[in-house]
Design an enzyme around this catalytic site. Structure first.
Site, PDB file in Angstrom:
ATOM      1  N   GLU A 155     -10.460   3.991   3.525  1.00  5.30           N
ATOM      2  CA  GLU A 155      -9.482   4.487   2.890  1.00  5.30           C
ATOM      3  C   GLU A 155      -9.942   4.436   1.576  1.00  5.30           C
ATOM      4  OE1 GLU A 155      -5.377   4.232   3.967  1.00  5.30           O
ATOM      5  OE2 GLU A 155      -5.857   5.516   5.582  1.00  5.30           O
ATOM      6  N   ASP A 177       0.850  -1.241  -0.077  1.00  6.37           N
ATOM      7  CA  ASP A 177       0.195   0.040  -0.092  1.00  6.37           C
ATOM      8  C   ASP A 177       0.898   1.117   0.099  1.00  6.37           C
ATOM      9  OD1 ASP A 177      -2.441   1.312  -0.247  1.00  6.37           O
ATOM     10  OD2 ASP A 177      -2.756   1.405   2.110  1.00  6.37           O
ATOM     11  N   TYR A 190       1.044   5.865  -0.410  1.00  2.57           N
ATOM     12  CA  TYR A 190       0.514   6.984   0.478  1.00  2.57           C
ATOM     13  C   TYR A 190       0.882   7.972  -0.367  1.00  2.57           C
ATOM     14  CZ  TYR A 190       0.525   9.558   4.625  1.00  2.57           C
ATOM     15  OH  TYR A 190       0.229  10.626   5.866  1.00  2.57           O
ATOM     16  N   GLN A 239      -4.240   2.442  15.282  1.00  3.17           N
ATOM     17  CA  GLN A 239      -2.946   2.892  14.379  1.00  3.17           C
ATOM     18  C   GLN A 239      -2.109   3.757  15.257  1.00  3.17           C
ATOM     19  OE1 GLN A 239      -4.547   4.388  10.356  1.00  3.17           O
ATOM     20  NE2 GLN A 239      -2.486   5.081   9.781  1.00  3.17           N
ATOM     21  N   ASP A 250      -9.229   0.211   2.131  1.00  4.05           N
ATOM     22  CA  ASP A 250      -8.113  -0.070   2.915  1.00  4.05           C
ATOM     23  C   ASP A 250      -8.920   0.232   4.405  1.00  4.05           C
ATOM     24  OD1 ASP A 250      -5.873  -0.628   4.594  1.00  4.05           O
ATOM     25  OD2 ASP A 250      -4.789   1.282   3.905  1.00  4.05           O
ATOM     26  N   THR A 301      -9.059  -5.927   3.678  1.00  2.45           N
ATOM     27  CA  THR A 301      -9.008  -5.110   2.831  1.00  2.45           C
ATOM     28  C   THR A 301      -9.991  -5.394   1.782  1.00  2.45           C
ATOM     29  OG1 THR A 301      -6.436  -4.605   3.092  1.00  2.45           O
ATOM     30  CG2 THR A 301      -7.518  -3.930   1.009  1.00  2.45           C
ATOM     31  N   ARG A 318       0.978  16.138  13.332  1.00  2.99           N
ATOM     32  CA  ARG A 318       2.150  16.743  13.479  1.00  2.99           C
ATOM     33  C   ARG A 318       1.984  18.004  13.498  1.00  2.99           C
ATOM     34  NH1 ARG A 318       3.536  12.643  10.150  1.00  2.99           N
ATOM     35  NH2 ARG A 318       3.600  14.275   8.628  1.00  2.99           N
ATOM     36  N   ARG A 376      -8.186   3.867  13.235  1.00  5.56           N
ATOM     37  CA  ARG A 376      -7.311   4.990  13.571  1.00  5.56           C
ATOM     38  C   ARG A 376      -6.919   4.936  14.991  1.00  5.56           C
ATOM     39  NH1 ARG A 376      -6.135   5.937   8.575  1.00  5.56           N
ATOM     40  NH2 ARG A 376      -8.018   6.588   7.490  1.00  5.56           N
ATOM     41  N   LYS A 423      -4.367  -2.218   9.915  1.00  4.62           N
ATOM     42  CA  LYS A 423      -4.901  -2.404   8.596  1.00  4.62           C
ATOM     43  C   LYS A 423      -5.058  -3.685   8.231  1.00  4.62           C
ATOM     44  CE  LYS A 423      -3.669   2.070   7.504  1.00  4.62           C
ATOM     45  NZ  LYS A 423      -4.449   2.878   6.592  1.00  4.62           N
ATOM     46  N   GLU A 479      -9.534   4.097  -2.240  1.00  3.37           N
ATOM     47  CA  GLU A 479      -8.130   3.876  -2.814  1.00  3.37           C
ATOM     48  C   GLU A 479      -8.659   3.205  -4.076  1.00  3.37           C
ATOM     49  OE1 GLU A 479      -4.834   2.224  -0.982  1.00  3.37           O
ATOM     50  OE2 GLU A 479      -5.173   3.131   0.849  1.00  3.37           O
ATOM     51  N   HIS A 527      -3.977  14.225   0.874  1.00  2.00           N
ATOM     52  CA  HIS A 527      -4.259  13.041   2.037  1.00  2.00           C
ATOM     53  C   HIS A 527      -2.991  13.301   2.892  1.00  2.00           C
ATOM     54  CE1 HIS A 527      -5.130   9.587   4.357  1.00  2.00           C
ATOM     55  NE2 HIS A 527      -3.992   9.199   4.209  1.00  2.00           N
ATOM     56  N   GLU A 536     -10.249  12.411   7.630  1.00  2.00           N
ATOM     57  CA  GLU A 536     -10.191  13.821   7.218  1.00  2.00           C
ATOM     58  C   GLU A 536     -11.688  14.464   6.940  1.00  2.00           C
ATOM     59  OE1 GLU A 536      -7.834  11.668   4.044  1.00  2.00           O
ATOM     60  OE2 GLU A 536      -7.406  13.607   3.701  1.00  2.00           O
TER      61      GLU A 536
HETATM   62 CA    CA Z   1      -3.975   2.943   2.813  1.00  2.00          CA
END
Ligand code: CA
Length: 437
Positions: free
Chosen positions: A219, A146, A148, A260, A253, A277, A162, A257, A273, A221, A153, A384
């Site tokens: 997610e 996978d 990123y 994670q 995916d 999937t 952060r 959270r 994760k 994707e 995103h 998000e």
């Molecule tokens: Ca992903």
């Protein structure tokens, strides 16, 4: 006509099919698409290869047995490949074989071709209604990786967890960041997904607790399926990478959270994760996507030489996410975006993946990474869309969501819009079951 003009003819936007449902401008499965999958039906629970057209499936094994589909191979290699319970053996025949099958099917299904159109008995043998069929995982997946690769995103996640001023880490703009995922838990659309249990670190407690995920997320994707592997020690050049790709699917995916956030330092996501999937059942070939090729975003700084390619390598694919609570009649569309926003291309992802000498195999699955667009209704995750739960989403029939609740059904959908027709992916669906106690 030569092979390339035959291939070009399969993309002709004026071509129509005698399968009338395929000519509906809103059908995902126009005669220009012809995606591959694995199905079984009431007549036979044997899994075998099929191609979607309108609301029907063409049974490739039955078509081959009827003498109407052929690819020259040693002995009965082609016959066994299309009668197999995964597409791996068919894909391993190589790009000329996939293209030959595409060209033969496009001709057989075209409105002016009488062979099947006017033969009721033959049609009964080789055409199956999608409503009567069950779709299965289309490939046996040796490895799942996978990436990123959406700048939006990565910027959103970096801002949340952060520093909004330095949301992207310095390596992000230099390479397609990725990690090795878990192939064993990739499931086909329609498979229920159980909410995972795991370690949760609550802000007011020193040590973690064990329990059900409280921040379950999607997610949005796409994934690409490797059509031609590379040997260990032999990198795939960026310019050659697309020739190694069989086609694309939608990919969810699923992400826990809270698990994670606690586990991901220093080696990245693990239990957050690996529980599931989901992919869509039909693999749309790169040949079918060719008319929808567009320029990728400008890359600044210019990538290192091994990540450079000339020309256009993004694809214009409309994508959306729908959420339907257990008792709701209607789904709410919670996000709309487009694959063309992706910063790193599939070719760059594969070139980077193999530059170390890492080999890939037929059927390997490569996730794009969450596809988020530039506006706050185009984000590809609830993390998000709700800004980590701070801005709940309003649903059509009342109620709100921050993260996924038990019984919620999540659907990804996607298509390319042609002139009066679509090349679509169908849907990628999963309903959430309560955690094991
Ligand atoms: Ca992903």
């Amino acid at each position: 006509m030569n092979a390339s003009s035959d291939l070009q003819a399969t993309l002709d936007s004026s071509r129509k099919s005698w399968v009338e449902s395929a000519n509906d401008p809103a059908s995902d499965f126009s005669i220009q698409n012809l995606p591959f999958g694995i199905f079984s039906d009431r007549r036979s629970d044997a899994r075998r290869a099929g191609v979607a057209i309108g609301d029907q499936i063409v049974d490739l094994a039955a078509l081959q047995a009827a003498g109407l589909l052929n690819v020259s191979t040693q002995g009965d290699v082609f016959a066994r490949a299309v009668a197999s319970d995964t597409l791996n053996d068919f894909i391993a025949l190589g790009r000329d074989a996939w293209r030959s099958v595409r060209i033969q099917l496009s001709t057989l299904l075209a409105r002016d071709t009488a062979t099947l159109r006017d033969d009721t008995a033959l049609r009964a043998k080789v055409m199956v209604r999608q409503a009567d069929a069950q779709l299965h995982l289309p490939v046996q997946i040796p490895g799942y990786t996978d990436f990123y690769s959406s700048k939006e995103h990565a910027t959103n996640v970096g801002s949340m967890f952060r520093d909004p001023k330095n949301a992207l880490l310095p390596n992000w703009s230099e390479m397609p960041i990725g990690y090795n995922g878990r192939a064993s838990s990739v499931v086909v659309s329609g498979t229920p997904v159980r909410r995972p249990n795991g370690q949760l670190k609550l802000p007011d407690q020193e040590r973690p607790v064990f329990g059900a995920c409280r921040k379950l997320d999607i997610e949005l994707e796409t994934g690409f399926v490797i059509g031609a592997g590379n040997a260990l020690g032999e990198p795939v050049a960026c310019a050659d990478a697309e020739a190694h790709i069989f086609g694309m699917v939608l990919l969810n995916d699923w992400s826990a959270r809270d698990i994670q956030q606690w586990e991901y330092v220093p080696l990245g996501p693990f239990n957050a994760k690996t529980f599931a999937t989901t992919i869509s059942p039909w693999i749309v070939t790169l040949d079918a996507l060719e008319p929808f090729r567009v320029a990728q975003p400008v890359q600044e700084p210019q990538p290192l030489a091994y990540l450079r390619h000339d020309g256009e390598h993004a694809f214009d694919i409309h994508l959306e996410v729908r959420l339907r609570p257990q008792l709701a009649k209607q789904a709410s569309t919670i996000a709309r975006t487009n694959f063309r926003h992706m910063y790193w291309t599939m070719a760059q992802q594969l070139a980077h993946h193999t530059v170390s000498g890492c080999n890939t195999r037929v059927g390997d699955l490569m996730g794009s990474g969450t596809i988020s667009g530039p506006t706050d209704d185009s984000y590809g995750s609830l993390l998000e869309l709700t800004w980590n739960g701070k801005k709940p989403l309003e649903l059509n029939e009342g109620g709100t969501r921050t993260f996924i609740e038990d019984g919620d059904e999540l659907t990804l959908a996607g298509y390319c819009q042609g002139d009066g027709y679509r090349v679509g992916f169908g849907t990628c669906v999963g309903e959430i079951l309560p955690a094991r106690r």
